[in-house]
Design a protein around this motif. Structure first.
Motif, mmCIF file in Angstrom:
data_model
loop_
_atom_site.group_PDB
_atom_site.id
_atom_site.type_symbol
_atom_site.label_atom_id
_atom_site.label_comp_id
_atom_site.label_asym_id
_atom_site.label_seq_id
_atom_site.Cartn_x
_atom_site.Cartn_y
_atom_site.Cartn_z
ATOM 1 N N THR A 50 -14.493 -5.807 11.371
ATOM 2 C CA THR A 50 -14.715 -4.386 11.421
ATOM 3 C C THR A 50 -13.606 -3.838 10.847
ATOM 4 N N GLU A 51 -12.419 -4.615 11.044
ATOM 5 C CA GLU A 51 -10.773 -4.671 10.419
ATOM 6 C C GLU A 51 -10.852 -4.833 8.854
ATOM 7 N N ALA A 52 -11.537 -6.293 8.529
ATOM 8 C CA ALA A 52 -11.589 -7.320 7.973
ATOM 9 C C ALA A 52 -12.719 -6.311 6.795
ATOM 10 N N LEU A 53 -13.518 -5.292 7.113
ATOM 11 C CA LEU A 53 -14.517 -4.944 6.250
ATOM 12 C C LEU A 53 -13.592 -3.904 5.577
ATOM 13 N N GLU A 54 -13.062 -3.000 6.557
ATOM 14 C CA GLU A 54 -12.730 -1.728 6.013
ATOM 15 C C GLU A 54 -11.121 -1.857 4.858
ATOM 16 N N ILE A 55 -10.718 -2.916 4.897
ATOM 17 C CA ILE A 55 -9.915 -3.238 4.755
ATOM 18 C C ILE A 55 -10.135 -3.789 2.993
ATOM 19 N N SER A 56 -11.032 -5.073 3.252
ATOM 20 C CA SER A 56 -12.167 -5.127 1.989
ATOM 21 C C SER A 56 -12.087 -3.780 1.249
ATOM 22 N N ARG A 57 -12.881 -3.077 1.310
ATOM 23 C CA ARG A 57 -13.955 -1.190 0.754
ATOM 24 C C ARG A 57 -12.453 -0.959 0.828
ATOM 25 N N GLY A 58 -11.029 -0.326 1.436
ATOM 26 C CA GLY A 58 -10.643 -0.264 0.948
ATOM 27 C C GLY A 58 -9.213 -0.408 -0.277
ATOM 28 N N LEU A 59 -9.890 -2.032 -0.918
ATOM 29 C CA LEU A 59 -9.179 -2.143 -2.103
ATOM 30 C C LEU A 59 -10.340 -2.916 -2.965
ATOM 31 N N HIS A 60 -11.347 -2.430 -2.829
ATOM 32 C CA HIS A 60 -12.463 -2.852 -3.533
ATOM 33 C C HIS A 60 -12.710 -3.505 -4.026
ATOM 34 N N HIS A 61 -12.202 -4.911 -2.904
ATOM 35 C CA HIS A 61 -12.387 -6.192 -2.499
ATOM 36 C C HIS A 61 -14.119 -6.223 -2.866
ATOM 37 N N ARG A 62 -14.694 -6.918 -3.999
ATOM 38 C CA ARG A 62 -16.496 -6.979 -2.929
ATOM 39 C C ARG A 62 -16.696 -8.242 -2.776
ATOM 40 N N ARG A 63 -16.078 -9.330 -3.209
ATOM 41 C CA ARG A 63 -16.918 -10.420 -2.327
ATOM 42 C C ARG A 63 -16.094 -10.268 -0.618
ATOM 43 N N GLY A 64 -14.778 -9.675 -0.964
ATOM 44 C CA GLY A 64 -14.129 -9.834 0.937
ATOM 45 C C GLY A 64 -15.008 -8.886 1.891
ATOM 46 N N GLU A 65 -16.065 -7.460 1.266
ATOM 47 C CA GLU A 65 -16.699 -6.986 2.020
ATOM 48 C C GLU A 65 -18.261 -7.114 2.092
ATOM 49 N N ALA A 66 -18.613 -8.615 0.974
ATOM 50 C CA ALA A 66 -19.783 -9.137 1.624
ATOM 51 C C ALA A 66 -20.074 -10.764 2.512
ATOM 52 N N ASN A 67 -18.378 -10.781 2.633
ATOM 53 C CA ASN A 67 -18.034 -11.665 3.721
ATOM 54 C C ASN A 67 -18.110 -11.457 4.730
ATOM 55 N N ALA A 68 -17.434 -9.953 4.910
ATOM 56 C CA ALA A 68 -17.291 -10.064 6.146
ATOM 57 C C ALA A 68 -18.454 -8.982 7.101
ATOM 58 N N LEU A 69 -19.549 -8.394 5.444
ATOM 59 C CA LEU A 69 -20.620 -8.370 6.342
ATOM 60 C C LEU A 69 -21.836 -8.274 6.773
ATOM 61 N N THR A 70 -21.680 -9.874 5.682
ATOM 62 C CA THR A 70 -22.503 -10.926 6.367
ATOM 63 C C THR A 70 -22.536 -11.255 7.435
ATOM 64 N N ARG A 71 -21.189 -11.714 8.333
ATOM 65 C CA ARG A 71 -20.429 -12.114 9.387
ATOM 66 C C ARG A 71 -20.914 -11.302 10.107
ATOM 67 N N LEU A 72 -20.444 -9.754 10.211
ATOM 68 C CA LEU A 72 -21.319 -8.472 10.857
ATOM 69 C C LEU A 72 -22.492 -8.831 11.286
ATOM 70 N N GLY A 73 -23.745 -9.216 10.413
ATOM 71 C CA GLY A 73 -24.629 -8.627 10.368
ATOM 72 C C GLY A 73 -25.058 -9.962 11.674
ATOM 73 N N SER A 74 -24.596 -10.985 11.825
ATOM 74 C CA SER A 74 -24.557 -12.690 12.888
ATOM 75 C C SER A 74 -24.222 -12.148 13.680
ATOM 76 N N VAL A 75 -23.251 -11.013 14.196
ATOM 77 C CA VAL A 75 -22.280 -10.195 15.681
ATOM 78 C C VAL A 75 -23.279 -9.901 16.116
ATOM 79 N N ARG A 76 -23.252 -8.496 14.954
ATOM 80 C CA ARG A 76 -24.536 -7.259 15.673
ATOM 81 C C ARG A 76 -25.938 -7.958 16.508
#
Length: 775
Positions: free
Chosen positions: A623-649
């Motif tokens: 969740t922290e990784a996703l927030e940082i990536s979105r705040g920085l418009h870092h799309r690849r980081g956002e997508a990677n964090a979301l992929t792993r979040l999907g697995s955890v959820r």
């Protein structure tokens, strides 16, 4: 109405009481001076509705005089809108509908003085010239007095400013005033109605109304009107030109329009109206604004802010901002977002024709200042965005005024706003064979494209930059480009080319004894080898890179090497060692304030925590990784964090949340062109679907992932896809399931991946439940 019974007595009363003179009554009339409505008028329904609403309000007894100011650039149809509205509203204003051209921007004429305008208006309603008061204040008072109980529509067209308009306003309730101007009359107490270009459909409809013979070629007409920016004046000129050549087809006019610069000149030969509008606007500007307008025609990009304009013109930021605002008020530039300006295509073409007459040395100096500014500002932003210490630090132009970029958020915002402009400058520099500029500008935006894509465009830019670096013989620049190019090739799944680029950079670095370049290339090469499932070789490269970084005291390089090394250790099954390396990397990133690296490390940490049976801890890190990536418009980081979040959820039982995260990640990866990322998201979606009792959909998801894994040349993700396919096939009682699972197991064993042991156990359990020899 201003009839004989009331008009004369009103005039006598007003004139006698106010001016102490005795006048015979004028010959009053119901004045209608509207221009002829244009038969080709199209669209503008929202603007018309606002005027109709104003007319209804004006009919209320307690309503003050309603003033609506229609503003817009030359040729956008301001007068046509006001005239059309006047005809449609005529029934609401029985005491008259007046139109007065104030000639605020008329070629060969000075703007109408308010006193003269009042004389015209008073004469229109029957006041004889010899009865007009001399002072403008007296004329204005007479005008208001005569309209005190009237319902009248007044159109004041082509106004130059508030001072010209205010003395002409009626004071009565029940009157409606429509003012048109190229300038935004913000100081006028009224309701602004900014007028933009026609929509494509409206523009097409207008052209066909004027040139009915073109109706059969809908696509051609759409292209025609699009090429003149959907401006009504330009559309009318085109239609007139088309009608003047009965043998022409729309394709013939398109051919002439595509000729580029000669287009406007050709139209000018047919109708001087367009030239007159632009010429008059330009000639009315002060010299400094004229110069800036011309120079804006040189700008390779789409829009510009005050800083870039200051560099282009070689003036202070304050002067540039004031000049841009003045041009904006004159509708020669638009402001699509706060502080950013752009020219309509026709105005830009006009500016380019003007600036072409300036000395070439002045044009070149202006463009050099502009490119230096973009390179300097981009380099400042890149300091916060880069993932590695630059092999060849950029030289900054200290004379350029640059915005305050004091952190990642500032850097990301600036890069996002200026991306297209920097790319346009790179393309311009390439066309001019300014290879140093090509390399320098490309280097400054490498980090942006690395995280945000689109990678296909970035690959093209870096391939071009590589040729430029080699043309200059700058070996440090060549190493830097090879490093960024190799990373992009890795991201797009072309592992062979990625290895080749990074190995070239490594060889060149060693040949010239450049340790920083050597370590950077080794670190990224280790990551590529990891993706190619060559874990031992990956660890060797990364450990060597780490040692060099430590010797150079390059903490950012150390953090990057540790992050990659942790991932390789994890994939080799060294689950106790990997997290400790990641903790070291995370601490370094935080010490350096390197937020993008921090987000990457947190994302990896989340994945490792999930693998160690700590889904709650994984959720926190991701969740922290996703927030940082979105705040920085870092799309690849956002997508990677979301992929792993999907697995955890999914592990935590949140199936809807898991699917939402994975679908968003998949969409981002598609935008980026990240095939391996898409495969990972699809494989995890397949797992969620299967566990939700949807095996058919799960199999489809894994099939798509398998194709993408092949395209990305990822053996590990191919194995994951095959394992998912096998499990889905078994759930569907299809015979291919065992074959797919054993194929996956073969790949896992070949790669030395830890998943192989888990799959072996699963297959053993399946064997115990089936008849001997089955599967």
């Amino acid at each position: 109405m201003l009839g004989a019974a009331d008009g004369g007595s009103t005039l006598n009363q007003v004139a006698g009481d106010q001016y102490n003179i005795h006048m015979p009554p004028p010959v009053p009339s119901v004045a209608v001076t509207l221009r002829r409505d244009t038969p080709a008028f199209c669209g503008r329904e929202p603007e018309l509705q606002r005027l109709f609403d104003a007319a209804l309000r004006a009919a209320q007894a307690d309503q003050v005089v309603a003033v609506h100011a229609v503003d817009g650039m030359p040729g956008v149809g301001k007068t046509a809108l006001a005239t059309h509205a006047g005809h449609r509203l005529a029934g609401h204003f029985p005491d008259g509908q007046l139109f007065l051209d104030l000639h605020g921007h008329t070629e060969g004429q000075l703007p109408v003085e308010p006193a003269d305008a009042l004389a015209s208006l008073l004469g229109t309603i029957g006041v004889a010239p010899h009865f007009l008061p001399t002072a403008i204040e007296d004329r204005s008072a007479l005008w208001r007095g005569l309209l005190s109980d009237k319902r009248l529509l007044l159109i004041l067209d082509n106004a130059v400013g508030r001072a010209q308009v205010e003395p002409l306003l009626p004071g009565a309730v029940g009157c409606l005033v429509i003012v048109t101007s190229r300038r935004r009359l913000t100081a006028l107490q009224g309701v602004p109605i900014p007028l933009a270009h026609l929509s494509p459909a409206e523009a097409k409809q207008m052209f066909v109304r004027l040139a009915p013979q073109a109706a059969a070629d809908s696509a051609g007409v759409l292209e025609l009107v699009g090429m003149v920016g959907h401006l009504p004046l330009a559309i009318a000129m085109l239609a007139g030109l088309f009608n003047g050549h009965p043998t022409w087809q729309t394709r013939d006019l398109l051919t002439r329009l595509r000729a580029g610069k000669n287009t406007l000149k050709h139209l000018r030969a047919e109708d001087r109206a367009m030239t007159a509008t632009f010429d008059l606007s330009y000639q009315s500007l002060p010299v400094d604004q004229q110069r800036l307008l011309r120079l804006l025609g040189l700008h390779p990009g789409e829009d510009i802010d005050g800083y870039a304009a200051a560099a282009l013109a070689g003036v202070s930021l304050g002067d540039a901002t004031e000049q841009l605002e003045a041009l904006y008020n004159d509708h020669l530039v638009e402001e699509p977002s706060y502080g950013r300006y752009r020219m309509h295509d026709l105005v830009r073409q006009y500016a380019r024709e003007l600036v072409a007459a300036d000395p070439s040395t002045e044009r070149e100096a202006a463009l050099n200042r502009l490119l230096s500014y973009y390179q300097s500002a981009a380099a400042l932003a890149d300091r916060y965005l880069t993932r590695h210490t630059r092999t060849a630090p950029p030289s900054l132009d200290t004379n350029a005024a640059v915005p305050d970029i004091n952190g990642l958020s500032d850097a990301a915002d600036w890069m996002q706003a200026e991306r297209s402009n920097v790319v346009a400058c790179i393309q311009y520099a390439l066309a001019q064979q300014q290879y140093d500029r090509v390399v320098g500008l490309t280097d400054t935006v490498a980090s942006l494209f690395r995280g945000d894509g689109p990678w296909n465009q970035a690959l093209t830019l870096h391939t071009t930059a590589l040729g430029a670096a080699r043309a200059t013989g700058d070996r440090l620049a060549e190493i830097a480009v090879l490093l960024d190019l190799g990373v992009l090739q890795w991201f797009t799944g072309d592992l062979a080319k990625a290895r080749a680029s990074l190995e070239q950079g490594l060889t060149l670095s060693r040949a010239i004894g450049h340790q920083l370049g050597e370590a950077n290339c080794l670190a990224e090469l280790g990551a590529v080898l990891q993706s190619d499932a060559e874990y031992e070789e990956s660890c060797a490269a990364l450990e060597e890179a780490l040692q060099i970084f430590e010797g150079l005291d390059d903490r950012l390089g150390q953090a990057n090497a540790l992050t990659h090394l942790s991932a390789s250790f994890w994939l080799m099954g060294r689950h106790q060692t990997a997290p400790a390396l990641l903790d070291r990397a995370l601490a370094l990133y935080r010490e350096l304030g390197q937020r993008i690296g921090e987000a990457v490390a947190l994302s990896d940490l989340g994945a490792q925590r999930e693998g160690l049976g700590d889904p709650e801890g994984a959720l926190e890190a991701l969740t922290e990784a996703l927030e940082i990536s979105r705040g920085l418009h870092h799309r690849r980081g956002e997508a990677n964090a979301l992929t792993r979040l999907g697995s955890v959820r999914h592990t935590l039982g949140d199936t809807p949340g898991a699917m939402a995260a994975l679908e968003t990640a998949l969409a981002i990866f598609r935008e980026l062109g990240h095939r391996l990322g898409q495969a990972k998201a699809l494989n995890r979606m397949g797992t969620v679907l299967l566990d939700s009792g949807r095996p058919t959909e799960a199999r489809s998801s894994h099939e798509r992932a398998l194709a993408l894994s092949h395209a990305a040349d990822s053996a590990l993700e191919e194995a994951h896809s095959l394992q998912g396919l096998g499990r889905a096939s078994l759930a569907l009682e299809e015979p291919d399931g065992h074959t797919e699972l054993r194929h996956a197991l073969t790949i896992y064993h070949r790669l030395g991946a830890g998943e192989g042991d888990q799959l072996s156990a699963y297959l053993a359990d399946l064997g115990e439940q089936r008849a001997p020899g089955e599967g």
